[in-house]
Design a protein around this motif. Structure first.
Motif, mmCIF file in Angstrom:
data_model
loop_
_atom_site.group_PDB
_atom_site.id
_atom_site.type_symbol
_atom_site.label_atom_id
_atom_site.label_comp_id
_atom_site.label_asym_id
_atom_site.label_seq_id
_atom_site.Cartn_x
_atom_site.Cartn_y
_atom_site.Cartn_z
ATOM 1 N N GLY A 1 1.082 -1.590 0.147
ATOM 2 C CA GLY A 1 0.187 0.297 -0.155
ATOM 3 C C GLY A 1 0.318 1.902 0.247
ATOM 4 N N VAL A 2 1.778 1.250 0.310
ATOM 5 C CA VAL A 2 2.607 2.097 -0.154
ATOM 6 C C VAL A 2 3.462 2.246 -1.143
ATOM 7 N N PRO A 3 3.716 3.440 -2.054
ATOM 8 C CA PRO A 3 4.478 3.373 -3.272
ATOM 9 C C PRO A 3 6.315 3.468 -2.888
ATOM 10 N N ALA A 4 5.959 2.880 -3.929
ATOM 11 C CA ALA A 4 8.013 1.944 -3.742
ATOM 12 C C ALA A 4 8.829 3.075 -3.674
ATOM 13 N N GLY A 5 9.231 3.544 -2.754
ATOM 14 C CA GLY A 5 10.655 4.755 -2.612
ATOM 15 C C GLY A 5 10.203 5.903 -2.242
ATOM 16 N N THR A 6 8.998 5.397 -1.254
ATOM 17 C CA THR A 6 8.392 6.931 -0.163
ATOM 18 C C THR A 6 9.371 6.698 0.929
ATOM 19 N N PRO A 7 10.029 7.768 0.644
ATOM 20 C CA PRO A 7 10.870 8.143 1.818
ATOM 21 C C PRO A 7 10.131 8.110 3.309
ATOM 22 N N GLN A 8 11.540 7.851 4.486
ATOM 23 C CA GLN A 8 11.204 8.133 5.728
ATOM 24 C C GLN A 8 11.820 9.421 6.406
ATOM 25 N N ASP A 9 12.081 10.115 5.794
ATOM 26 C CA ASP A 9 12.195 12.036 5.240
ATOM 27 C C ASP A 9 11.862 12.701 4.462
ATOM 28 N N THR A 10 12.412 14.024 4.906
ATOM 29 C CA THR A 10 12.201 14.730 3.463
ATOM 30 C C THR A 10 13.868 14.740 2.593
ATOM 31 N N THR A 11 14.680 13.859 3.020
ATOM 32 C CA THR A 11 15.551 14.555 2.531
ATOM 33 C C THR A 11 16.728 12.849 2.986
ATOM 34 N N PRO A 12 16.180 11.762 2.598
ATOM 35 C CA PRO A 12 16.510 10.570 2.280
ATOM 36 C C PRO A 12 18.143 10.260 1.892
ATOM 37 N N ALA A 13 18.766 11.285 1.008
ATOM 38 C CA ALA A 13 19.707 11.177 0.451
ATOM 39 C C ALA A 13 20.488 11.574 1.240
ATOM 40 N N VAL A 14 20.587 12.499 2.605
ATOM 41 C CA VAL A 14 21.188 12.761 3.879
ATOM 42 C C VAL A 14 21.482 11.931 4.557
ATOM 43 N N TRP A 15 22.418 12.151 5.359
ATOM 44 C CA TRP A 15 22.376 11.976 7.065
ATOM 45 C C TRP A 15 21.398 12.432 7.792
ATOM 46 N N ASP A 16 20.902 12.609 7.837
ATOM 47 C CA ASP A 16 21.075 14.205 8.894
ATOM 48 C C ASP A 16 19.688 13.803 10.152
ATOM 49 N N VAL A 17 19.249 14.661 10.971
ATOM 50 C CA VAL A 17 18.191 14.616 11.993
ATOM 51 C C VAL A 17 17.100 14.849 11.593
ATOM 52 N N ARG A 18 16.521 15.442 10.958
ATOM 53 C CA ARG A 18 15.173 15.561 10.290
ATOM 54 C C ARG A 18 13.895 14.656 10.768
ATOM 55 N N PHE A 19 14.979 13.311 9.933
ATOM 56 C CA PHE A 19 14.011 12.132 10.287
ATOM 57 C C PHE A 19 13.344 12.299 12.038
ATOM 58 N N TYR A 20 14.423 12.750 13.431
ATOM 59 C CA TYR A 20 13.128 12.607 14.338
ATOM 60 C C TYR A 20 11.856 13.490 15.035
ATOM 61 N N ASN A 21 12.543 14.557 13.990
ATOM 62 C CA ASN A 21 11.238 15.515 14.001
ATOM 63 C C ASN A 21 10.233 15.194 13.428
ATOM 64 N N GLU A 22 10.533 14.715 11.602
ATOM 65 C CA GLU A 22 9.348 14.746 11.205
ATOM 66 C C GLU A 22 9.049 13.423 11.341
ATOM 67 N N THR A 23 9.182 12.284 12.647
ATOM 68 C CA THR A 23 8.604 11.162 12.174
ATOM 69 C C THR A 23 7.374 11.270 13.423
ATOM 70 N N ILE A 24 7.493 12.191 14.061
ATOM 71 C CA ILE A 24 6.659 12.757 14.751
ATOM 72 C C ILE A 24 5.374 13.833 14.725
ATOM 73 N N GLN A 25 6.172 14.555 13.902
ATOM 74 C CA GLN A 25 4.732 15.700 13.288
ATOM 75 C C GLN A 25 3.740 14.608 13.357
ATOM 76 N N SER A 26 2.512 15.415 13.999
ATOM 77 C CA SER A 26 1.406 15.131 12.723
ATOM 78 C C SER A 26 0.084 16.104 11.997
ATOM 79 N N PRO A 27 0.109 16.109 11.018
ATOM 80 C CA PRO A 27 0.662 14.508 9.996
ATOM 81 C C PRO A 27 1.555 14.643 9.603
ATOM 82 N N SER A 28 2.438 14.126 9.311
ATOM 83 C CA SER A 28 4.184 13.928 9.134
ATOM 84 C C SER A 28 4.058 14.609 7.384
#
Ligand code: HEM
Length: 365
Positions: free
Chosen positions: A259-286
């Motif tokens: 149900g998830v389009p192939a290649g959907t990232p887990q944060d908005t900068t998936p080609a960079v090793w940054d900390v956005r993931f931590y903030n974006e995971t707890i956002q509502s809505p994502s």
């Protein structure tokens, strides 16, 4: 240089720049006040006989949080065959160059092969548990079994990893290094190939598997937080370190989630090793275009994890150091000859903490 990389030399100009940059011959200092939570324990021969060599002592210090798991030591490949044969790390310079070609995208960010290699390192090492060890079944872990021909690549939990497995099998054949070492070296090489990624210390000399790893020890993306925490604790990974490891989803994309389009990232900068993931995971809505794994959603809110999780937001160097501690532990699970490993960190490409354009959202690799 081996024949594998020679024909690709025109693609390597930028890689060579990174690989042969100046040396900073020292280990990084350990940042203060980041490690003390959770009660960590020793593993492998460090647990049974203690650290008996300088490398064993260093690995014990890293996984217990009292020595940095990052290195900025950059070496030069010995120039001729005789000197190369005398240096047990020499082959890893060649492997490193080949992996840079494999993991670095044209825009200087890390690509699909890199993110798959990071996951592969986890899926190989994560098949070890204390429960099995204490029942006399001390196998699995960082033994390369997932890259070998034991059929683990056909397990559902390893869906999406078949491509990188095929490519790393070719690298193994070309350079004749151990499977177990290659899996872990590739995982940490991929991390430092991502802009902003830490440069973890690379240890080699693990023993390769003689059988498939136990099944059922990798996490289910739909499991409850308590059961995921227990699963990792059974691998000696405390919630503090789990919070750091899950940040690897900063570079992640989902390819095989129903149900998830192939290649959907887990944060908005998936080609960079940054900390956005931590903030974006707890956002509502994502954020639009981001798919938050259900496991990350529940773990980020769990009281054993959330404090550390939130402490990584806007704290890149804190996360990088904690990831280095936690991943070094993960990469040693099931390794019972830790004292006889050698350090080849000098063969890795340099870190790129100041990559221009690191914050561009959904940028190409
Ligand atoms: C609770 C623990 C974890 C769960 C439930 C989990 C689950 C998943 C799932 C479902 C995917 C998507 C696979 C796909 O659709 O292609 C994924 C991808 C990934 N995971 Fe995890 N993971 C966990 C922990 C980790 C850890 C500890 C690491 C590394 C240290 C890691 C690294 C990655 C990476 C880099 C990807 C992206 C792979 C790619 O883009 O091809 N994960 N994970």
């Amino acid at each position: 240089m081996k024949h594998f990389v020679r024909p690709l030399s025109t693609l390597l100009t930028s890689c060579l720049f990174f690989l042969f940059a100046h040396a900073f011959p020292r280990a990084l200092p350990i940042p203060q006040g980041q490690d003390g939570s959770g009660s960590r324990e020793l593993i492998g021969d460090l647990r049974t006989v203690g650290p008996t060599t300088p490398v064993g002592r260093s690995i014990a210090n890293i996984i217990m949080g009292s020595e940095s798991g990052q290195s900025s030591v950059i070496g030069q490949r010995p120039a001729n065959d005789t000197a190369c044969a005398a240096d047990p790390c020499c082959v890893w310079y060649d492997v490193s160059l080949a992996l840079t070609v494999l993991f670095l995208g044209p825009a200087g960010r890390c690509n699909n092969q890199a993110r798959a290699a990071i996951r592969l390192g986890f899926h190989d090492a994560g098949t070890w548990s204390k429960t099995n060890r204490d029942s006399g079944l001390d196998f699995g872990g960082a033994d390369g079994s997932l890259l070998m021909n034991f059929g683990e690549d056909a397990r559902a939990e390893n869906n999406g990893l078949q491509g990188i497995i095929g490519k790393l099998r070719i690298v193994q054949k070309l350079f004749k290094i151990g499977f177990a070492d290659l899996v872990q070296y590739a995982s940490i090489h991929a991390v430092v190939t991502c802009p902003l990624g830490p440069r973890l210390r690379a240890f080699t000399g693990r023993k390769d598997a003689t059988r498939a790893a136990p099944d059922g020890l990798l996490p289910d993306v739909h499991a409850a937080a308590d059961s995921l925490i227990a699963l990792f604790q059974d691998k000696t990974i405390v919630p503090h370190d789990l919070a750091a490891l899950l940040g690897a989803h900063s570079t992640s994309k989902a390819f095989v989630q129903p149900g998830v389009p192939a290649g959907t990232p887990q944060d908005t900068t998936p080609a960079v090793w940054d900390v956005r993931f931590y903030n974006e995971t707890i956002q509502s809505p994502s954020p639009k275009g981001v798919f938050v794994f259900p496991s990350d959603a529940v773990l980020s809110k769990h009281p054993a994890v959330s404090t550390e999780w939130n402490s990584f937001i806007d704290a890149q160097s804190h996360w990088n150091e904690d990831y280095a501690t936690a991943y070094t532990r993960l990469s040693m699970l099931g390794v019972n000859n830790i004292n006889s490993l050698r350090e080849c960190s000098q063969t890795l490409p340099p870190a790129r903490p100041d990559f221009p354009g690191a914050s561009v959202q959904f940028a190409d690799s």
